[in-house]
Design an enzyme around this catalytic site. Structure first.
Site, PDB file in Angstrom:
ATOM      1  N   LYS A   1     -18.422  -0.751   4.805  1.00 32.60           N
ATOM      2  CA  LYS A   1     -17.286  -1.613   5.183  1.00 32.60           C
ATOM      3  C   LYS A   1     -16.201  -0.777   5.849  1.00 32.60           C
ATOM      4  O   LYS A   1     -16.234   0.444   5.832  1.00 32.60           O
ATOM      5  CB  LYS A   1     -16.684  -2.294   3.942  1.00 32.60           C
ATOM      6  CG  LYS A   1     -17.657  -3.139   3.148  1.00 32.60           C
ATOM      7  CD  LYS A   1     -18.175  -4.324   3.924  1.00 32.60           C
ATOM      8  CE  LYS A   1     -19.273  -5.049   3.153  1.00 32.60           C
ATOM      9  NZ  LYS A   1     -20.004  -5.991   3.980  1.00 32.60           N
TER      10      LYS A   1
ATOM     11  N   SER B   1     -23.256  -7.325   8.456  1.00 28.93           N
ATOM     12  CA  SER B   1     -21.836  -7.443   8.137  1.00 28.93           C
ATOM     13  C   SER B   1     -20.930  -6.510   8.934  1.00 28.93           C
ATOM     14  O   SER B   1     -19.723  -6.727   8.981  1.00 28.93           O
ATOM     15  CB  SER B   1     -21.601  -7.216   6.639  1.00 28.93           C
ATOM     16  OG  SER B   1     -21.749  -5.847   6.311  1.00 28.93           O
TER      17      SER B   1
END
Length: 192
Positions: free
Chosen positions: A109, A40
């Site tokens: 993230k 990701s």
């Protein structure tokens, strides 16, 4: 001979307990080493990369900045307490040595939105407060966004996204992340 052996065993146990206590304090209050699992954050971070994560801002309640790469607790629908910081110790260190011990609620993230921001997703791009973001770190053009209505980030929350937008679970799916669920920020990454 028996008392001497018992005394030596006690000294070893005592040293191990002290070392574990110091390690836990460092992990909870200063920083930790963890490992990336998944794609990701490509092309910035890759599966298997090791990260050094600072906990200092989390402990002091300091908000992250735009673009910071952070570790979040993705279980945003439950309160996070100091007990979570303690229980993170075993799972984080075990995951360095064994992929099977990885937690799936600690995500890495990038911070895209801060409290008070309005985010909108259109034409494969992120718009913050009416301005399109320049995001050279994203892997590919984003195919589509599930979220089409503008998102207002409430006080005490941040909005995070993976750099590989087409293969990332992030705030687009779990919503804004409470500030106390930002458990650290990445200060260094490396491969072994």
């Amino acid at each position: 001979m028996g008392k001497q052996v018992l005394h030596e065993i006690w000294e070893w146990v005592y040293a191990i307990v002290i070392a574990l206590a110091v390690a836990i304090l460092i992990h909870v209050f200063v920083g930790q080493i963890t490992r990336v699992s998944g794609e990701s954050m490509e092309n910035t971070l890759h599966n298997g990369d090791f990260l050094i994560v600072s906990k200092w801002d989390h402990i002091r309640g300091i908000s992250p900045n735009y673009g910071d790469i952070v570790i979040i607790d993705s279980r945003v629908n439950r309160p996070r307490t100091w007990k979570d910081d303690i229980t993170d110790v075993a799972s984080n260190y075990l995951s360095v040595f064994s992929k099977s011990a990885e937690r799936h609620d600690a995500w890495v993230k990038r911070v895209i939105g801060l409290p008070g921001d309005t985010l909108q997703f259109k034409d494969g791009h992120v718009w913050r407060n009416g301005k399109e973001l320049e995001e050279p770190y994203t892997k590919d053009p984003t195919m589509t966004y599930a979220q089409t209505a503008p998102v207002k980030i409430p006080e005490g929350y941040v909005f995070v996204m993976g750099d590989n937008r087409n293969h990332s679970s992030d705030s687009r799916f779990i919503g804004p992340v409470p500030m106390n669920h930002v458990i650290g920020h990445v200060v260094y990454d490396f491969k072994l």
